[in-house]
Design a protein around this motif. Structure first.
Motif, PDB file in Angstrom:
ATOM      1  N   ARG A  14      28.212  30.953  46.466  1.00  9.35           N
ATOM      2  CA  ARG A  14      27.161  31.964  46.825  1.00  9.35           C
ATOM      3  C   ARG A  14      26.846  31.720  48.305  1.00  9.35           C
ATOM      4  O   ARG A  14      26.468  32.402  49.825  1.00  9.35           O
ATOM      5  CB  ARG A  14      25.771  32.097  45.942  1.00  9.35           C
ATOM      6  CG  ARG A  14      26.206  33.000  45.193  1.00  9.35           C
ATOM      7  CD  ARG A  14      23.801  33.007  44.262  1.00  9.35           C
ATOM      8  NE  ARG A  14      24.289  31.535  43.808  1.00  9.35           N
ATOM      9  CZ  ARG A  14      24.023  30.677  43.459  1.00  9.35           C
ATOM     10  NH1 ARG A  14      22.631  30.973  45.324  1.00  9.35           N
ATOM     11  NH2 ARG A  14      22.993  29.507  43.460  1.00  9.35           N
ATOM     12  N   SER A  15      26.348  29.989  48.496  1.00  8.27           N
ATOM     13  CA  SER A  15      25.886  29.524  49.709  1.00  8.27           C
ATOM     14  C   SER A  15      27.816  29.717  50.475  1.00  8.27           C
ATOM     15  O   SER A  15      28.050  29.687  52.395  1.00  8.27           O
ATOM     16  CB  SER A  15      26.083  28.059  49.787  1.00  8.27           C
ATOM     17  OG  SER A  15      27.045  27.131  49.804  1.00  8.27           O
ATOM     18  N   PRO A  54      38.481  26.377  39.423  1.00  9.17           N
ATOM     19  CA  PRO A  54      37.465  27.086  39.597  1.00  9.17           C
ATOM     20  C   PRO A  54      36.595  26.807  40.376  1.00  9.17           C
ATOM     21  O   PRO A  54      36.848  25.423  41.461  1.00  9.17           O
ATOM     22  CB  PRO A  54      36.891  27.153  38.404  1.00  9.17           C
ATOM     23  CG  PRO A  54      37.587  25.681  37.961  1.00  9.17           C
ATOM     24  CD  PRO A  54      38.415  25.239  38.628  1.00  9.17           C
ATOM     25  N   LEU A  55      35.323  27.592  40.672  1.00  9.22           N
ATOM     26  CA  LEU A  55      34.279  26.493  42.484  1.00  9.22           C
ATOM     27  C   LEU A  55      32.846  26.788  41.342  1.00  9.22           C
ATOM     28  O   LEU A  55      33.129  27.798  40.771  1.00  9.22           O
ATOM     29  CB  LEU A  55      34.805  27.222  43.259  1.00  9.22           C
ATOM     30  CG  LEU A  55      35.586  26.345  44.014  1.00  9.22           C
ATOM     31  CD1 LEU A  55      35.634  28.073  45.450  1.00  9.22           C
ATOM     32  CD2 LEU A  55      35.686  25.389  44.632  1.00  9.22           C
ATOM     33  N   ALA A 103      36.586  31.842  42.500  1.00  4.09           N
ATOM     34  CA  ALA A 103      37.097  30.909  43.885  1.00  4.09           C
ATOM     35  C   ALA A 103      38.199  31.394  44.208  1.00  4.09           C
ATOM     36  O   ALA A 103      39.192  31.484  45.389  1.00  4.09           O
ATOM     37  CB  ALA A 103      37.594  29.684  42.794  1.00  4.09           C
ATOM     38  N   TRP A 104      38.682  32.465  42.939  1.00  3.23           N
ATOM     39  CA  TRP A 104      40.313  33.125  43.988  1.00  3.23           C
ATOM     40  C   TRP A 104      40.081  34.047  44.405  1.00  3.23           C
ATOM     41  O   TRP A 104      41.023  33.556  45.860  1.00  3.23           O
ATOM     42  CB  TRP A 104      40.871  33.504  42.775  1.00  3.23           C
ATOM     43  CG  TRP A 104      41.434  32.733  41.162  1.00  3.23           C
ATOM     44  CD1 TRP A 104      40.710  31.645  41.785  1.00  3.23           C
ATOM     45  CD2 TRP A 104      42.059  33.244  40.695  1.00  3.23           C
ATOM     46  NE1 TRP A 104      41.701  30.777  40.601  1.00  3.23           N
ATOM     47  CE2 TRP A 104      41.933  32.135  39.368  1.00  3.23           C
ATOM     48  CE3 TRP A 104      42.514  34.606  39.643  1.00  3.23           C
ATOM     49  CZ2 TRP A 104      42.425  32.212  38.374  1.00  3.23           C
ATOM     50  CZ3 TRP A 104      42.478  34.747  38.206  1.00  3.23           C
ATOM     51  CH2 TRP A 104      42.950  33.012  37.436  1.00  3.23           C
ATOM     52  N   THR A 105      39.216  34.925  44.860  1.00  3.99           N
ATOM     53  CA  THR A 105      38.625  36.150  45.817  1.00  3.99           C
ATOM     54  C   THR A 105      38.648  34.849  47.261  1.00  3.99           C
ATOM     55  O   THR A 105      38.557  34.823  48.315  1.00  3.99           O
ATOM     56  CB  THR A 105      37.424  36.143  45.626  1.00  3.99           C
ATOM     57  OG1 THR A 105      37.454  37.070  44.198  1.00  3.99           O
ATOM     58  CG2 THR A 105      36.414  37.588  46.596  1.00  3.99           C
ATOM     59  N   ALA A 106      37.596  33.974  46.680  1.00  2.00           N
ATOM     60  CA  ALA A 106      37.012  32.574  47.867  1.00  2.00           C
ATOM     61  C   ALA A 106      38.682  32.464  48.873  1.00  2.00           C
ATOM     62  O   ALA A 106      38.984  32.335  50.301  1.00  2.00           O
ATOM     63  CB  ALA A 106      36.880  31.586  47.541  1.00  2.00           C
ATOM     64  N   SER A 162      33.406  31.919  37.618  1.00  2.00           N
ATOM     65  CA  SER A 162      33.950  30.684  38.651  1.00  2.00           C
ATOM     66  C   SER A 162      35.367  30.867  38.986  1.00  2.00           C
ATOM     67  O   SER A 162      35.230  30.367  39.857  1.00  2.00           O
ATOM     68  CB  SER A 162      33.761  29.743  37.960  1.00  2.00           C
ATOM     69  OG  SER A 162      32.506  29.878  37.414  1.00  2.00           O
ATOM     70  N   PHE A 163      35.971  31.220  38.017  1.00  2.22           N
ATOM     71  CA  PHE A 163      37.714  31.347  38.350  1.00  2.22           C
ATOM     72  C   PHE A 163      37.635  32.439  39.217  1.00  2.22           C
ATOM     73  O   PHE A 163      38.402  32.773  40.443  1.00  2.22           O
ATOM     74  CB  PHE A 163      38.803  31.145  37.421  1.00  2.22           C
ATOM     75  CG  PHE A 163      38.974  30.191  36.298  1.00  2.22           C
ATOM     76  CD1 PHE A 163      39.620  29.404  37.317  1.00  2.22           C
ATOM     77  CD2 PHE A 163      37.629  29.560  35.518  1.00  2.22           C
ATOM     78  CE1 PHE A 163      39.275  28.382  35.974  1.00  2.22           C
ATOM     79  CE2 PHE A 163      37.759  28.741  35.259  1.00  2.22           C
ATOM     80  CZ  PHE A 163      39.164  28.132  35.432  1.00  2.22           C
TER      81      PHE A 163
END
Length: 514
Positions: free
Chosen positions: A190-191, A183-184, A117-120, A113-114
């Motif tokens: 995924r979406s 986090p996400l 999110a960081w990659t995003a 989740s972390f």
């Protein structure tokens, strides 16, 4: 938070904790309102990695639980979602999550989740990306937009994340309190339907978003009990906020109009506070231009600026004059009054300019168009004190940033910087990246020593020496630092704020009998 001997101590910036007196009942549309209402500017976004304004940070602090949070009573950063953050060399960090973390949709909070999110944040080029690439310098972060992955991020298991940096950074755990590191949930990772997520984000904090639009955001406590009150953050300008709080129709106002600063003490008595900020504004000089190579000349320009006058008038008392390179929202190791050349002294400025041999030809003062009133005020002060032909060159934000990056500025220029975490070196390190052409080894080496010190406290001495060196050479001169104002109604309790998180929505309360 459990630590090893190498785990750093974490200290936050200025903390304010105030509680109001006994209250009166407020009416809303003719009926007692059980909501807690907060006035603020509308947030640009609620996607945590893209948060870029105080309102977004304030809401994020209630809707998400980050790896660390800042204790408003002691100022220390403490483990929140993280059970421990450890390192043997301050370059490779192991983050261990607490068990049982859940998002509001019921899905588990995991190391992915972390990491996801960081990659995003990096892949999407969100506002928080610079904290990974420039401040933390996570290995491979600068290439993530191209590769879709971050070399320095690895999930060991569901509760363990390993982060590798390009160089040691003692303040890394403290940096993890920024919204960029929140986090996400797996569904949105995924979406990648960021637009829908921004309309109704799903976090893992004490409050969830029940409704959100451009006018207001409504938050409700997770697992709410009868006595828990929803919080509504209403988009209002400063004048409306102030008037509503004074009338008891708004619980907390986060902005105060300039014309009401003088009456706050009378209007709100003990129910108002100034919260020192983490952002600074500087005047930088292009040292590659021989006209600005003299430190005496740069000192003259600095002393010609009346910082108090600009803060009071052009900036509407939303800023404070700076006497240090470190903003006042950082208390660890910060020293006030370090910049002797920040004192407004037109006579001394004129004498210094003469000693430097004068400044011939027109002088262009560059700025972001958003800095218009302040830039015009500074330009006029330089004209008045030094009899210079100062001309303004204001550009839209994107063009201005490109002009600075391309080193096309040919005169003094106004820049803004925000400390990424509560340590003096977090404010000083970005100054070495300002495109002035300044390449002195002393401050750069001292800043590196402060960043890799065994503890933040041990990094204070090299940071102070670096500040002294920068103030001696003056490639940039501090102008002012931002601050926030809070005023509140008689019925609210627990008004708490700090420089890095803003108003703590989760601590606001109203007596049960109201």
């Amino acid at each position: 938070m459990k630590t090893t001997t190498r785990t750093v101590a974490l200290v936050t910036g200025a903390v304010v904790m105030l509680v109001g007196p006994v209250v009166a009942v407020r009416a809303w549309s003719g009926q007692q309102d059980r909501r807690i209402s907060v006035g603020a500017q509308a947030p640009a976004t609620l996607i945590p990695g893209d948060v870029r304004d105080p309102t977004g940070r304030m809401i994020a602090g209630a809707v998400w639980t980050g790896l660390v949070s800042y204790d408003p009573r002691t100022g220390a950063a403490i483990g929140a979602a993280a059970e421990s953050i450890t390192s043997d060399d301050r370059r490779v960090w192991t983050v261990r999550l607490r068990a049982g973390g859940r998002f509001h949709d019921g899905s588990a909070v995991t190391a992915d989740s972390f990491a996801g999110a960081w990659t995003a944040v990096l892949r999407e080029g969100w506002h928080g990306a610079r904290l990974f690439t420039e401040v933390a310098r996570v290995k491979g972060a600068a290439r993530a937009a191209e590769t879709g992955r971050v070399e320095g991020l690895a999930t060991i298991d569901d509760r363990t994340l390993r982060v590798t940096l390009d160089r040691p950074l003692t303040g890394f755990p403290s940096l993890l309190g920024d919204p960029a590191f929140l986090p996400l949930p797996d569904g949105v990772l995924r979406s990648r339907d960021w637009r829908s997520y921004d309309r109704l984000p799903i976090g893992n904090g004490p409050y969830r978003v029940r409704a959100h639009d451009s006018r207001e955001t409504t938050l409700v406590r997770v697992g709410a009990k009868q006595e828990d009150r929803p919080i509504v953050v209403k988009a209002m300008d400063a004048a409306r906020q102030y008037a509503a709080a004074q009338a008891g129709d708004l619980d907390v106002a986060t902005r105060v109009p300039a014309e009401r600063h003088g009456s706050m003490e009378t209007d709100f008595r003990s129910r108002h506070v100034v919260v020192a900020g983490r952002e600074m504004t500087y005047l930088a000089f292009p040292l590659r231009d021989e006209r600005f190579a003299s430190v005496t000349l740069r000192q003259a320009l600095s002393m010609a600026v009346d910082r108090s006058a600009v803060a009071d008038k052009a900036l509407g008392q939303q800023a404070s004059p700076a006497t240090s390179l470190v903003p006042a929202g950082i208390t660890l190791g910060r020293r006030d009054g370090q910049c002797r050349m920040c004192v407004h002294d037109p006579a001394a400025a004129a004498a210094a300019l003469a000693d430097a041999g004068g400044l011939t030809g027109p002088v262009t003062l560059w700025s972001d168009a958003a800095d218009g009133p302040a830039a015009r005020a500074v330009a006029q002060q330089l004209r008045d004190a030094l009899k210079l032909d100062v001309r303004l060159q204001a550009l839209p934000t994107a063009e201005y940033r490109k002009a600075l990056a391309d080193e096309r500025v040919d005169g003094p220029f106004i820049v803004h910087s925000a400390a990424g975490y509560p340590s003096p070196v977090a404010a000083l390190a970005p100054l070495m990246r300002v495109p002035t052409g300044y390449r002195a080894a002393d401050p750069a080496g001292l800043i590196a020593d402060a960043e890799k010190a065994a503890t933040p406290e041990e990094g204070v001495v090299p940071a102070r020496l670096a500040e002294s060196s920068l103030l001696r050479d003056l490639p940039v001169t501090p102008l002012w630092y931002g601050h926030d104002h809070l005023v509140w109604s008689e019925r609210i309790r627990g008004v708490t704020a700090d420089a890095f998180g803003g108003l703590r929505l989760d601590r606001l309360t109203i007596p049960a009998d109201e």
